[in-house]
Write an enzyme that holds these catalytic residues in place. Structure first.
Site, PDB file in Angstrom:
ATOM      1  N   ASN A 209       4.193  14.826 -22.566  1.00 25.53           N
ATOM      2  CA  ASN A 209       3.441  14.784 -21.296  1.00 25.53           C
ATOM      3  C   ASN A 209       3.432  13.351 -20.763  1.00 25.53           C
ATOM      4  O   ASN A 209       4.040  12.458 -21.348  1.00 25.53           O
ATOM      5  CB  ASN A 209       2.023  15.317 -21.495  1.00 25.53           C
ATOM      6  CG  ASN A 209       1.273  14.522 -22.544  1.00 25.53           C
ATOM      7  OD1 ASN A 209       1.036  13.330 -22.387  1.00 25.53           O
ATOM      8  ND2 ASN A 209       0.918  15.165 -23.649  1.00 25.53           N
ATOM      9  N   ASP A 278      -1.047  21.371 -26.436  1.00 22.40           N
ATOM     10  CA  ASP A 278      -1.809  22.564 -26.829  1.00 22.40           C
ATOM     11  C   ASP A 278      -0.887  23.619 -27.440  1.00 22.40           C
ATOM     12  O   ASP A 278      -1.344  24.525 -28.134  1.00 22.40           O
ATOM     13  CB  ASP A 278      -2.525  23.156 -25.603  1.00 22.40           C
ATOM     14  CG  ASP A 278      -3.659  22.249 -25.142  1.00 22.40           C
ATOM     15  OD1 ASP A 278      -4.357  21.699 -26.011  1.00 22.40           O
ATOM     16  OD2 ASP A 278      -3.831  22.072 -23.913  1.00 22.40           O
ATOM     17  N   LYS A 288      21.279  21.128 -32.833  1.00 24.58           N
ATOM     18  CA  LYS A 288      21.131  21.025 -31.378  1.00 24.58           C
ATOM     19  C   LYS A 288      21.428  22.393 -30.749  1.00 24.58           C
ATOM     20  O   LYS A 288      22.462  23.011 -31.077  1.00 24.58           O
ATOM     21  CB  LYS A 288      22.117  19.971 -30.853  1.00 24.58           C
ATOM     22  CG  LYS A 288      22.047  19.800 -29.360  1.00 24.58           C
ATOM     23  CD  LYS A 288      23.062  18.784 -28.888  1.00 24.58           C
ATOM     24  CE  LYS A 288      23.127  18.799 -27.368  1.00 24.58           C
ATOM     25  NZ  LYS A 288      24.255  18.017 -26.865  1.00 24.58           N
ATOM     26  N   PHE A 322     -11.847  13.055 -24.564  1.00 26.73           N
ATOM     27  CA  PHE A 322     -11.478  12.829 -23.166  1.00 26.73           C
ATOM     28  C   PHE A 322     -11.226  14.188 -22.531  1.00 26.73           C
ATOM     29  O   PHE A 322     -11.029  15.187 -23.220  1.00 26.73           O
ATOM     30  CB  PHE A 322     -10.202  11.973 -23.075  1.00 26.73           C
ATOM     31  CG  PHE A 322     -10.474  10.501 -22.952  1.00 26.73           C
ATOM     32  CD1 PHE A 322     -11.097   9.812 -23.971  1.00 26.73           C
ATOM     33  CD2 PHE A 322     -10.103   9.796 -21.812  1.00 26.73           C
ATOM     34  CE1 PHE A 322     -11.350   8.438 -23.874  1.00 26.73           C
ATOM     35  CE2 PHE A 322     -10.342   8.432 -21.688  1.00 26.73           C
ATOM     36  CZ  PHE A 322     -10.971   7.757 -22.725  1.00 26.73           C
ATOM     37  N   LYS A 336     -16.491  21.259 -22.351  1.00 28.85           N
ATOM     38  CA  LYS A 336     -15.783  20.645 -23.502  1.00 28.85           C
ATOM     39  C   LYS A 336     -16.777  19.954 -24.436  1.00 28.85           C
ATOM     40  O   LYS A 336     -16.654  20.022 -25.652  1.00 28.85           O
ATOM     41  CB  LYS A 336     -14.753  19.624 -23.008  1.00 28.85           C
ATOM     42  CG  LYS A 336     -13.407  20.268 -22.791  1.00 28.85           C
ATOM     43  CD  LYS A 336     -12.318  19.327 -22.336  1.00 28.85           C
ATOM     44  CE  LYS A 336     -11.117  20.196 -21.967  1.00 28.85           C
ATOM     45  NZ  LYS A 336     -10.188  19.623 -21.046  1.00 28.85           N
ATOM     46  N   LYS A 340     -16.736  21.642 -28.042  1.00 25.06           N
ATOM     47  CA  LYS A 340     -16.105  20.842 -29.102  1.00 25.06           C
ATOM     48  C   LYS A 340     -17.133  20.023 -29.890  1.00 25.06           C
ATOM     49  O   LYS A 340     -16.793  19.218 -30.734  1.00 25.06           O
ATOM     50  CB  LYS A 340     -15.032  19.938 -28.500  1.00 25.06           C
ATOM     51  CG  LYS A 340     -13.954  20.735 -27.720  1.00 25.06           C
ATOM     52  CD  LYS A 340     -12.666  19.976 -27.566  1.00 25.06           C
ATOM     53  CE  LYS A 340     -11.638  20.791 -26.777  1.00 25.06           C
ATOM     54  NZ  LYS A 340     -10.281  20.271 -26.876  1.00 25.06           N
TER      55      LYS A 340
HETATM   56  O1  PMT Z   1      -2.232   7.312 -21.737  1.00 27.28           O
HETATM   57  P1  PMT Z   1      -2.470   6.946 -20.281  1.00 27.28           P
HETATM   58  O2  PMT Z   1      -1.203   6.992 -19.466  1.00 27.28           O
HETATM   59  O3  PMT Z   1      -3.225   5.653 -20.154  1.00 27.28           O
HETATM   60  O4  PMT Z   1      -3.396   8.091 -19.631  1.00 27.28           O
HETATM   61  C1  PMT Z   1      -4.715   8.265 -20.060  1.00 27.28           C
HETATM   62  C2  PMT Z   1      -5.082   9.753 -20.192  1.00 27.28           C
HETATM   63  C3  PMT Z   1      -5.028  10.424 -18.840  1.00 27.28           C
HETATM   64  C4  PMT Z   1      -4.114  10.454 -21.159  1.00 27.28           C
HETATM   65  C5  PMT Z   1      -6.528   9.796 -20.798  1.00 27.28           C
HETATM   66  O5  PMT Z   1      -7.397   9.145 -19.901  1.00 27.28           O
HETATM   67  C6  PMT Z   1      -6.986  11.214 -21.044  1.00 27.28           C
HETATM   68  O6  PMT Z   1      -7.513  11.900 -20.175  1.00 27.28           O
HETATM   69  N1  PMT Z   1      -6.780  11.727 -22.300  1.00 27.28           N
HETATM   70  C7  PMT Z   1      -7.056  13.112 -22.704  1.00 27.28           C
HETATM   71  C8  PMT Z   1      -5.935  14.003 -22.233  1.00 27.28           C
HETATM   72  C9  PMT Z   1      -6.116  15.420 -22.699  1.00 27.28           C
HETATM   73  O7  PMT Z   1      -5.364  15.903 -23.496  1.00 27.28           O
HETATM   74  O8  PMT Z   1      -7.160  16.025 -22.250  1.00 27.28           O
HETATM   75  P2  PMT Z   1      -7.520  17.583 -22.582  1.00 27.28           P
HETATM   76  O9  PMT Z   1      -8.553  17.909 -21.561  1.00 27.28           O
HETATM   77  O10 PMT Z   1      -6.298  18.419 -22.623  1.00 27.28           O
HETATM   78  O11 PMT Z   1      -8.127  17.540 -24.045  1.00 27.28           O
HETATM   79  C10 PMT Z   1      -9.520  17.381 -24.279  1.00 27.28           C
HETATM   80  C11 PMT Z   1      -9.780  16.583 -25.539  1.00 27.28           C
HETATM   81  O12 PMT Z   1      -9.355  17.371 -26.687  1.00 27.28           O
HETATM   82  C12 PMT Z   1      -9.047  15.274 -25.626  1.00 27.28           C
HETATM   83  O13 PMT Z   1      -9.906  14.338 -26.216  1.00 27.28           O
HETATM   84  C13 PMT Z   1      -7.864  15.574 -26.524  1.00 27.28           C
HETATM   85  O14 PMT Z   1      -7.461  14.418 -27.249  1.00 27.28           O
HETATM   86  C14 PMT Z   1      -8.441  16.636 -27.452  1.00 27.28           C
HETATM   87  N2  PMT Z   1      -7.436  17.588 -27.979  1.00 27.28           N
HETATM   88  C15 PMT Z   1      -6.743  18.396 -27.135  1.00 27.28           C
HETATM   89  C16 PMT Z   1      -5.831  19.291 -27.651  1.00 27.28           C
HETATM   90  C17 PMT Z   1      -5.630  19.360 -29.056  1.00 27.28           C
HETATM   91  N3  PMT Z   1      -4.755  20.188 -29.588  1.00 27.28           N
HETATM   92  N4  PMT Z   1      -6.335  18.548 -29.849  1.00 27.28           N
HETATM   93  C18 PMT Z   1      -7.243  17.672 -29.352  1.00 27.28           C
HETATM   94  O15 PMT Z   1      -7.887  16.927 -30.095  1.00 27.28           O
END
Ligand code: PMT
Length: 405
Positions: A209, A278, A288, A322, A336, A340
């Protein structure tokens, strides 16, 4: 104040001579000082005085680009840990309150995301003029801090409020400010995840991503400055690992899960700024994949949600997740936080200019377990990181986590 970068903007009033003393005292206190002077300030004291005292070039003209590899006002704006406008005239206060950027000082002030402190100095009637009062209120509303002028004998012959605060007092305020930010996290171990995960399809292709890792790396850098031990879990190798950080290199969401689970018991705080996949391909081809006629269909399966798993732990540390959203920010962030079992969610609307992926700035809102919501303005990722860490520090100090978990 050792190695703190202070940008001193000197505007034109008789108190410019005090700004020279201020420069000297800041340098003696260990700060790195760079000075910008307005044209009027140069009528009172020459740039050479400030150059000698700061041991740096002095900037007076937006178009006098001293170093071709950078644009001076942006470079200075980004360099500063703190910007001090001292003395600040009614003119610069008025321009800033109205977003006017027509010289080196005002362009830099609009470009910086560092905290800006304004120390006014002017005639008492000017200071009490409704226009000046209104401009000061506007700037205070934007989050600018003011170092109030003193009362006393003014150069114009009046006695009243308008004397620039004494340099010793300004230095002591600045020292205090940096001290409250230094070492507040000593004794804490913070595990930070940063950047994207990469899910292999075959030996030459993967799914990822837009995350660059900048937000997570900024958090790591600022946490170390605040005295924390930092474990950084990331797939990113294009950024320099901040000094004194323990780096754990991963590739996939599964690797990240393992690295976090191996280390979470060492941490008192976990910040999950990584953008974790996810889904991942159900099978990774050993060879390949060769192109064939027709479409390629890959079956995906869910990855483990690391944050969710951490939230279930009895011994969970202070947990910050985040949320990268494109709509319904409030609704998804609160949900969230709850689902979580996090202590704080840092949400960014990644559709907003200046927010989210790749850039050097972010616009975030903090959602906390005690139902508080705090919106931060557009800030550099480092400044955003500082604010997040300060908020975590405050919550831990006030026992917000314990009171609500
Ligand atoms: O890296 P940069 O270019 O500086 O950009 C920053 C950012 C946009 C990546 C950052 O600010 C940000 O938003 N990070 C979280 C991105 C994300 O995956 O968000 P989410 O809403 O999909 O996930 C929610 C939370 O669950 C996050 O803390 C994520 O780390 C966590 N998660 C998600 C999926 C998973 N399988 N395991 C997790 O722990």
């Amino acid at each position: 104040m050792l190695n703190k970068n202070i940008l001193l903007c000197v505007t034109g009033g008789i108190a410019v001579y005090k700004a020279a003393a201020l420069t000297s005292k800041l340098v003696q206190a260990g700060a790195k000082v760079k000075v910008i002077m307005s044209k009027s300030a140069c009528q009172f004291v020459t740039p050479l005085t400030f150059q000698a005292l700061s041991r740096n070039d002095v900037y007076t003209d937006t178009f006098d680009e001293k170093h071709p590899e950078v644009i001076a006002h942006i470079d200075l704006a980004d360099w500063a840990d703190l910007v001090l406008v001292a003395p600040a005239t009614a003119n610069v206060i008025g321009k800033l309150a109205n977003g006017i950027a027509d010289d080196m000082i005002t362009t830099t002030l609009l470009a910086t995301t560092a905290p800006v402190w304004i120390a006014p100095a002017m005639n008492v009637h000017m200071y009490n003029h409704p226009a000046v009062i209104k401009n000061i209120e506007t700037l205070a509303g934007f989050g600018y801090q003011f170092v109030e002028p003193n009362e006393g004998y003014l150069a114009c012959g009046y006695v009243g409020k308008g004397r620039l605060e004494e340099p010793e007092k300004i230095v002591s305020l600045v020292t205090n400010y940096f001290q409250t930010q230094t070492n507040i996290l000593s004794g804490q171990t913070i595990l930070i995840t940063a950047g994207p995960t990469k899910e292999m399809i075959d030996p030459v292709r993967y799914l990822t991503n837009r995350s660059s890792g900048k937000m997570g790396y900024a958090l790591a850098e600022e946490a170390v400055k605040m005295g924390a031990k930092v474990i950084l879990v990331s797939s990113v190798d294009s950024l320099t690992t901040p000094k004194d950080v323990q780096f754990v290199k991963i590739t996939s969401a599964e690797d990240m899960y393992q690295a976090v689970m191996d280390n979470y018991q060492k941490a008192s705080i976990i910040i999950k700024s990584a953008a974790v996949a996810d889904y991942r391909p159900k099978e990774i081809s050993n060879q390949k994949l060769k192109k064939k006629d027709g479409n390629l269909i890959i079956e995906f399966e869910r990855t483990k949600d690391i944050l969710l798993e951490l939230g279930k732990k009895e011994d969970k540390p202070f947990l910050v997740g985040f949320a990268a959203e494109t709509e319904k920010i409030d609704e998804y962030a609160w949900s969230k936080l709850e689902r979580k079992n996090a202590d704080m969610i840092v949400a960014n609307d990644v559709t907003k200019a200046g927010a989210g992926f790749e850039g050097d700035t972010n616009i975030v809102t903090l959602y906390k377990k005690n139902h508080e919501k705090k919106e931060l303005p557009l800030l550099s990722k480092n400044q955003t990181a500082k604010e997040i860490l300060l908020e975590i520090y405050r919550d831990l100090k006030e026992g917000v986590k314990n009171a609500n978990s």
